[in-house]
Scaffold this motif. Structure first.
Motif, PDB file in Angstrom:
ATOM      1  N   PHE A 218      59.264   7.231  21.100  1.00  0.00           N
ATOM      2  CA  PHE A 218      59.647   6.364  22.213  1.00  0.00           C
ATOM      3  C   PHE A 218      59.944   7.232  23.426  1.00  0.00           C
ATOM      4  CE2 PHE A 218      63.484   4.014  24.118  1.00  0.00           C
ATOM      5  CZ  PHE A 218      62.702   3.251  24.981  1.00  0.00           C
ATOM      6  N   GLY A 219      59.252   6.985  24.550  1.00  0.00           N
ATOM      7  CA  GLY A 219      59.513   7.673  25.812  1.00  0.00           C
ATOM      8  C   GLY A 219      60.292   6.761  26.733  1.00  0.00           C
ATOM      9  N   THR A 220      61.466   7.203  27.216  1.00  0.00           N
ATOM     10  CA  THR A 220      62.411   6.280  27.841  1.00  0.00           C
ATOM     11  C   THR A 220      62.196   6.000  29.324  1.00  0.00           C
ATOM     12  OG1 THR A 220      64.005   8.029  28.350  1.00  0.00           O
ATOM     13  CG2 THR A 220      64.206   6.949  26.192  1.00  0.00           C
ATOM     14  N   ASN A 221      61.261   6.692  29.978  1.00  0.00           N
ATOM     15  CA  ASN A 221      60.891   6.304  31.342  1.00  0.00           C
ATOM     16  C   ASN A 221      59.445   6.724  31.590  1.00  0.00           C
ATOM     17  OD1 ASN A 221      60.992   9.069  31.959  1.00  0.00           O
ATOM     18  ND2 ASN A 221      62.212   8.790  33.814  1.00  0.00           N
ATOM     19  N   GLU A 222      58.980   6.537  32.817  1.00  0.00           N
ATOM     20  CA  GLU A 222      57.571   6.806  33.108  1.00  0.00           C
ATOM     21  C   GLU A 222      57.186   8.245  32.798  1.00  0.00           C
ATOM     22  OE1 GLU A 222      54.505   6.779  36.964  1.00  0.00           O
ATOM     23  OE2 GLU A 222      56.506   5.907  37.145  1.00  0.00           O
ATOM     24  N   GLY A 223      57.956   9.208  33.316  1.00  0.00           N
ATOM     25  CA  GLY A 223      57.634  10.615  33.084  1.00  0.00           C
ATOM     26  C   GLY A 223      57.702  10.990  31.619  1.00  0.00           C
ATOM     27  N   SER A 224      58.691  10.462  30.904  1.00  0.00           N
ATOM     28  CA  SER A 224      58.826  10.740  29.465  1.00  0.00           C
ATOM     29  C   SER A 224      57.620  10.215  28.693  1.00  0.00           C
ATOM     30  CB  SER A 224      60.101  10.085  28.926  1.00  0.00           C
ATOM     31  OG  SER A 224      61.229  10.475  29.656  1.00  0.00           O
ATOM     32  N   ALA A 225      57.241   8.973  28.981  1.00  0.00           N
ATOM     33  CA  ALA A 225      56.133   8.346  28.253  1.00  0.00           C
ATOM     34  C   ALA A 225      54.809   9.046  28.537  1.00  0.00           C
ATOM     35  CB  ALA A 225      56.045   6.866  28.624  1.00  0.00           C
ATOM     36  N   ILE A 226      54.576   9.409  29.794  1.00  0.00           N
ATOM     37  CA  ILE A 226      53.340  10.122  30.135  1.00  0.00           C
ATOM     38  C   ILE A 226      53.303  11.474  29.429  1.00  0.00           C
ATOM     39  CG2 ILE A 226      52.024  11.204  32.007  1.00  0.00           C
ATOM     40  CD1 ILE A 226      53.102   8.960  33.836  1.00  0.00           C
ATOM     41  N   GLY A 227      54.455  12.131  29.347  1.00  0.00           N
ATOM     42  CA  GLY A 227      54.528  13.397  28.619  1.00  0.00           C
ATOM     43  C   GLY A 227      54.152  13.239  27.158  1.00  0.00           C
ATOM     44  N   ASN A 239      47.228   8.412  14.476  1.00  0.00           N
ATOM     45  CA  ASN A 239      48.083   7.387  13.850  1.00  0.00           C
ATOM     46  C   ASN A 239      49.552   7.497  14.264  1.00  0.00           C
ATOM     47  OD1 ASN A 239      45.816   6.421  12.339  1.00  0.00           O
ATOM     48  ND2 ASN A 239      46.109   8.142  10.920  1.00  0.00           N
ATOM     49  N   LEU A 240      49.776   7.880  15.509  1.00  0.00           N
ATOM     50  CA  LEU A 240      51.128   7.959  16.032  1.00  0.00           C
ATOM     51  C   LEU A 240      51.359   6.781  16.986  1.00  0.00           C
ATOM     52  CD1 LEU A 240      53.620  10.050  16.049  1.00  0.00           C
ATOM     53  CD2 LEU A 240      52.844  10.521  18.375  1.00  0.00           C
ATOM     54  N   VAL A 241      52.423   6.033  16.756  1.00  0.00           N
ATOM     55  CA  VAL A 241      52.745   4.888  17.608  1.00  0.00           C
ATOM     56  C   VAL A 241      53.598   5.378  18.775  1.00  0.00           C
ATOM     57  CG1 VAL A 241      53.972   2.697  17.758  1.00  0.00           C
ATOM     58  CG2 VAL A 241      52.596   3.217  15.736  1.00  0.00           C
ATOM     59  N   VAL A 242      53.077   5.206  19.990  1.00  0.00           N
ATOM     60  CA  VAL A 242      53.795   5.604  21.199  1.00  0.00           C
ATOM     61  C   VAL A 242      54.219   4.340  21.946  1.00  0.00           C
ATOM     62  CG1 VAL A 242      53.658   6.801  23.420  1.00  0.00           C
ATOM     63  CG2 VAL A 242      52.476   7.740  21.406  1.00  0.00           C
ATOM     64  N   ILE A 243      55.506   4.242  22.230  1.00  0.00           N
ATOM     65  CA  ILE A 243      56.014   3.146  23.060  1.00  0.00           C
ATOM     66  C   ILE A 243      56.735   3.761  24.254  1.00  0.00           C
ATOM     67  CG2 ILE A 243      57.675   1.236  23.199  1.00  0.00           C
ATOM     68  CD1 ILE A 243      56.891   0.470  20.392  1.00  0.00           C
ATOM     69  N   GLY A 244      56.387   3.273  25.434  1.00  0.00           N
ATOM     70  CA  GLY A 244      56.924   3.843  26.655  1.00  0.00           C
ATOM     71  C   GLY A 244      57.829   2.886  27.403  1.00  0.00           C
ATOM     72  N   PHE A 245      58.113   3.257  28.643  1.00  0.00           N
ATOM     73  CA  PHE A 245      58.981   2.469  29.507  1.00  0.00           C
ATOM     74  C   PHE A 245      58.428   2.576  30.923  1.00  0.00           C
ATOM     75  CE2 PHE A 245      62.790   0.461  30.951  1.00  0.00           C
ATOM     76  CZ  PHE A 245      63.497   0.040  29.833  1.00  0.00           C
ATOM     77  N   ASP A 246      58.477   1.460  31.677  1.00  0.00           N
ATOM     78  CA  ASP A 246      57.906   1.373  33.022  1.00  0.00           C
ATOM     79  C   ASP A 246      56.385   1.259  32.940  1.00  0.00           C
ATOM     80  OD1 ASP A 246      60.464   1.491  34.243  1.00  0.00           O
ATOM     81  OD2 ASP A 246      60.453   3.670  34.129  1.00  0.00           O
ATOM     82  N   SER A 247      55.696   1.572  34.032  1.00  0.00           N
ATOM     83  CA  SER A 247      54.237   1.445  34.002  1.00  0.00           C
ATOM     84  C   SER A 247      53.607   2.629  34.728  1.00  0.00           C
ATOM     85  CB  SER A 247      53.791   0.091  34.570  1.00  0.00           C
ATOM     86  OG  SER A 247      54.303  -0.154  35.858  1.00  0.00           O
ATOM     87  N   GLY A 248      52.795   2.409  35.768  1.00  0.00           N
ATOM     88  CA  GLY A 248      52.044   3.497  36.379  1.00  0.00           C
ATOM     89  C   GLY A 248      50.678   3.593  35.723  1.00  0.00           C
ATOM     90  N   LYS A 249      49.692   4.075  36.476  1.00  0.00           N
ATOM     91  CA  LYS A 249      48.301   4.068  36.008  1.00  0.00           C
ATOM     92  C   LYS A 249      48.107   4.863  34.719  1.00  0.00           C
ATOM     93  CE  LYS A 249      43.568   4.414  37.706  1.00  0.00           C
ATOM     94  NZ  LYS A 249      43.019   4.974  36.470  1.00  0.00           N
ATOM     95  N   ALA A 250      48.782   6.011  34.603  1.00  0.00           N
ATOM     96  CA  ALA A 250      48.603   6.830  33.393  1.00  0.00           C
ATOM     97  C   ALA A 250      49.010   6.059  32.143  1.00  0.00           C
ATOM     98  CB  ALA A 250      49.404   8.120  33.508  1.00  0.00           C
TER      99      ALA A 250
END
Length: 315
Positions: A218-227, A239-250
């Protein structure tokens, strides 16, 4: 031909007319908005909402933030400078919920209402806080993660910080929900990337290397999730589930391609708009709620183009 007196009178009238706009501008209420930064499109969307409200309520605003969400001291300097200009009110998104309190006390003593936004402040000084319910939003992210990994296994968190209210609440909302509702899921680590996608990429790569059986991050904001998405791509993680926060094109591209399962979106334009609106109302002595809940949604490939979702996403 005009007489000299008539000509001078006409020129004087023209000069007065030309001066009127600046005179009116000088009378506009001034409300500085001190943000956490400019480095993500999220903050540009918040600014767009603030600009919209400033136009609607005929007030003058400035919108600024440090270059990095790790630059607490720089943000404090910006807050100090904003207060020195004796504004009618101020909007503030704290990078460190404790560090700004002395300055906020000064604002209160000077009769300057403070409206917190995005990140609350551990104080009763702000007249209201315009923000997402981050505890509830992160709990929803935990539920989605649990569903997608079959309610058992190891997961990790890449958080943006441990000093702001958003960083704390999104981390704790996720951890607490997992502990309460999904006891067969183990959160093996929480690491911090300062909301910077490059630092978050390195953090996520280290997590993946150390935890070969990991099922989700789980990435807690835009920069975290993109990372996290970058780390998955660079390490060819499967087979890794990625869940992010916010949006942005990436992020939206990663969701459309299937690399990222989904994300929580806030309403950044609404946050900016409600901050300025509340600041204006505070100067008018209106009673404001303790929190202005600006809402959130979970989105994935199935609903990313739904008009209700698309309206709160940004590129």
């Amino acid at each position: 031909m005009l007489s000299r007196r008539t000509l001078l009178g006409t020129l004087g009238a023209l000069a007065l007319t030309a001066a009127l706009p600046s005179a009116f501008a000088a009378e506009q209420m001034y409300i500085p908005i001190v943000s956490k930064g400019f480095q993500h499109q999220f903050w540009q969307a918040v600014k767009a909402g603030a600009d919209q409200a400033a136009k609607e309520f005929n007030v003058r605003i400035t919108f600024e933030g440090p270059d990095s969400e790790a630059m607490v001291d720089r943000q404090i300097d910006m807050l100090s400078a904003a207060l020195a200009n004796k504004p009618a009110a101020i909007g503030f998104a704290a990078l460190d919920s404790q560090a700004a309190i002395p300055l906020l006390r000064q604002a209160k003593e000077a009769g300057i209402p403070v409206v917190a936004f995005d990140s609350g402040v551990d104080s009763d000084i702000p007249v209201t806080t315009a923000a997402t319910d981050n505890l509830a939003a992160a709990a929803l992210a935990a539920d989605k993660m649990a569903e997608l990994i079959g309610n058992k296994g190891q997961v990790a968190v890449v958080a943006h910080d441990q000093t702001s209210r958003t960083g704390i609440d999104r981390r704790d909302g996720f951890l607490n929900r997992m502990k309460e509702a999904h006891p067969d899921i183990e959160v093996v680590t929480v690491q911090y990337g300062q909301g910077d996608q490059l630092k978050s990429t390195e953090v996520a790569k280290a997590i993946l290397t150390a935890n070969p059986d990991l099922k989700g991050i789980f990435g807690t904001n835009e920069g975290s999730a993109i990372g996290v998405v970058n780390a998955v791509n660079e390490m060819n993680a499967k087979n890794l589930v990625v869940i992010g926060f916010d949006s942005g094109k990436a992020q939206t591209d990663a969701i459309r391609s299937g690399i990222e399962a989904g994300a929580i979106t806030q309403n950044p334009v609404g946050i900016g708009y409600e901050t300025v609106k509340a600041a204006v109302e505070a100067t008018q002595g209106k009673q404001l709620p303790k929190v202005i809940d600006t809402g959130f949604y979970y989105y994935d490939k199935s609903n990313i183009d739904d008009p209700k979702i698309a309206a709160v996403l940004y590129q």
